[in-house]
Design a protein around this motif. Structure first.
Motif, PDB file in Angstrom:
ATOM      1  N   ALA A   1      -3.013  -2.578 -11.113  1.00 47.38           N
ATOM      2  CA  ALA A   1      -3.882  -3.342 -10.217  1.00 47.38           C
ATOM      3  C   ALA A   1      -3.194  -3.649  -8.889  1.00 47.38           C
ATOM      4  O   ALA A   1      -3.845  -4.081  -7.941  1.00 47.38           O
ATOM      5  N   TYR A   2      -1.884  -3.434  -8.823  1.00 47.89           N
ATOM      6  CA  TYR A   2      -1.139  -3.703  -7.587  1.00 47.89           C
ATOM      7  C   TYR A   2      -1.001  -2.440  -6.733  1.00 47.89           C
ATOM      8  O   TYR A   2      -0.164  -2.393  -5.826  1.00 47.89           O
ATOM      9  N   LYS A   3      -1.810  -1.438  -7.004  1.00 50.64           N
ATOM     10  CA  LYS A   3      -1.786  -0.190  -6.235  1.00 50.64           C
ATOM     11  C   LYS A   3      -2.058  -0.472  -4.756  1.00 50.64           C
ATOM     12  O   LYS A   3      -2.950  -1.252  -4.413  1.00 50.64           O
ATOM     13  N   LEU A   4      -1.285   0.173  -3.893  1.00 48.06           N
ATOM     14  CA  LEU A   4      -1.398  -0.035  -2.447  1.00 48.06           C
ATOM     15  C   LEU A   4      -2.180   1.106  -1.815  1.00 48.06           C
ATOM     16  O   LEU A   4      -1.866   2.284  -2.023  1.00 48.06           O
ATOM     17  N   TYR A   5      -3.205   0.735  -1.044  1.00 50.77           N
ATOM     18  CA  TYR A   5      -3.967   1.711  -0.271  1.00 50.77           C
ATOM     19  C   TYR A   5      -3.628   1.504   1.204  1.00 50.77           C
ATOM     20  O   TYR A   5      -4.051   0.518   1.810  1.00 50.77           O
ATOM     21  N   ILE A   6      -2.850   2.419   1.748  1.00 52.79           N
ATOM     22  CA  ILE A   6      -2.322   2.254   3.106  1.00 52.79           C
ATOM     23  C   ILE A   6      -3.440   2.017   4.124  1.00 52.79           C
ATOM     24  O   ILE A   6      -3.330   1.152   5.004  1.00 52.79           O
ATOM     25  N   LYS A   7      -4.528   2.764   4.010  1.00 47.77           N
ATOM     26  CA  LYS A   7      -5.613   2.665   4.984  1.00 47.77           C
ATOM     27  C   LYS A   7      -6.422   1.380   4.836  1.00 47.77           C
ATOM     28  O   LYS A   7      -7.258   1.068   5.686  1.00 47.77           O
TER      29      LYS A   7
END
Length: 452
Positions: A222-228
């Motif tokens: 759930a802590y996945k990072l989406y740069i955009k």
């Protein structure tokens, strides 16, 4: 089967999980100290004493400027852990993306602060003219790399909040090895002096920042990072500042008090200063090991507060306190037992070694008290309270030492009396933190319905 780096802090036995969390953190801290020592050794051996003094003279000033911003990463860690424990994925997503953008912004601000303030502040500190230019150059180059440093620290704080302390250790190891290799390359081959050491530091920080961002971006959790999708969520940013800013201010003010204590030590002459420096470097390995238990108490408390499992909060504190006492006493005993040999690495002057032994026998002998103080502070911060432990720490561990210098130390001007201010302040501050913990725990117990 995919390997999980996360730790379930809200269910099952605590001790094994606390150690699984803390040991990689201990290794990370020790590695960082060793790599920092490598910087000093390389520049000292191959460039000269002026360059060595230039690098060393910037340490306390760097900490003073950076600590306020690094404190915000504590706020991020607490919030991520609480939302992770509560399985509140929406707010967790917002905290992660707010934190990472905030880290980059903080790093850019630090570039301007470091470059503009390096010269005036180093002059204000009385940096000798023969090292001033090199010190300014070193500090300005290092601050160019501050965005990378902040991104790594915030990213590592997010990973720690979900129990992952192993991958930040791997990233630090990779970056540290690159740092040492580049140090030797820039200083020996290209004769770049302090600029080479500073540039190696910046490049290694960029590598660690890249690795932690890549880790978050590729995460399936759930802590996945989406740069955009990076953006500042106002509510989350305010909470990060509310929890993290007091911790940052505490770190900055501690730097100021340490400068005052160092000034008192300086009055005993250069040999006493050398012995104190060597001993404090050895103590650094004990402190960073104990600090891993502070991080554990912070994360485990935060997750269980988020999961509303208040009945686990006291066991978390008790086990972290037990571990920090064992680690603190054990490592301190080794440092004192092999004190002459360890101090001999820094200097072969018998007088310097004796001054170092004098500090170790007072400060290092009682260092476990500092660990107990920090662990209790971490539990309070994990419950979401940051201002109170900051005030207690500043009044006890900082204000009391300053008062001690102008009263007890002024009456009996000896290094023993000066060093005695450390254990006295630790005991009083630990007791105050423990009282605050009891008060806040009872408050939580009344307001949160407990789950099994």
């Amino acid at each position: 089967m995919k390997r999980s780096y996360e730790i379930d802090m809200c269910n099952g036995p605590l001790l094994g999980k606390i150690l699984r969390f803390a040991v990689p953190l201990m290794c990370s801290g020790i590695l960082q100290l060793l790599f920092n020592a490598a910087d000093i050794v390389v520049v000292g051996q191959f460039t000269g004493s002026d360059a060595l003094a230039a690098v060393g003279s910037t340490g306390s000033l760097n900490n003073l400027i950076v600590n306020i911003f690094l404190g915000l990463s504590i706020g991020s860690s607490v919030l991520v852990a609480q939302y992770y424990g509560a399985q509140d994925w929406k707010n967790m997503y917002q905290v992660v993306h707010t934190s990472m953008l905030l880290s980059a912004i903080s790093g850019v601000v630090l570039i301007f602060l470091g470059i503009s303030l390096a010269g005036p502040l180093l002059e204000l500190m009385g940096t000798p003219e023969n090292v001033l230019d090199q010190a300014v150059l070193y500090m300005r180059i290092v601050f160019v790399g501050m965005p990378a440093m902040m991104i790594y620290n915030f990213g590592a704080a997010i990973l720690r909040a979900v129990g992952d302390t192993r991958r930040p250790l791997i990233f630090l190891l990779i970056a540290g090895i690159v740092n040492v290799i580049l140090n030797l390359f820039f200083v020996i081959v290209f004769h770049m002096g302090v600029a080479g050491v500073a540039l190696a530091t910046v490049i290694s920080q960029c590598i660690s920042a890249f690795l932690v961002v890549l880790c978050l971006a590729r995460s399936a959790g759930a802590y996945k990072l989406y740069i955009k999708q990076l953006r500042i969520y106002k509510e989350q940013a305010l909470q990060i500042v509310r929890i993290g800013l007091p911790a940052g201010i505490q770190g900055a003010v501690f730097s100021i008090s340490n400068v005052l204590i160092q000034s008192s030590i300086n009055s005993f002459g250069s040999i006493a200063m050398a012995g104190n420096t060597a001993a404090s470097n050895i103590e650094g390995f004990v402190y960073t090991s104990m600090n891993a238990l502070y991080q554990a108490s912070l994360s485990f408390t935060s997750q269980n507060i988020g999961a509303k499992k208040v009945h686990r909060i006291v066991p978390v504190l008790v086990r972290c306190l037990s571990c920090v006492v064992v680690i603190g006493i054990g490592l301190s005993a080794l440092a004192i037992l092999f004190g002459h040999q360890l101090l001999g690495i820094y200097s072969n002057d018998p007088e310097v070694i004796e001054y170092g032994i004098g500090r170790l026998s007072v400060v290092c002998f009682t260092y476990f008290l500092c660990g107990m103080m920090d662990v209790t502070c971490g539990s309070i911060r994990g419950m979401g309270y940051s201002v109170t432990p900051t005030i207690v720490s500043l009044a006890g561990a900082c204000g009391l030492r300053i008062l001690w210098i102008f009263t007890v130390f002024a009456w009996d001007r000896s290094l023993f009396t000066l060093y005695l201010s450390y254990p006295v302040s630790w005991v009083i501050t630990f007791a105050a933190h423990l009282i605050c913990f009891i008060v806040f725990f009872r408050k939580w117990k009344k307001t949160i319905p407990q789950s099994d």
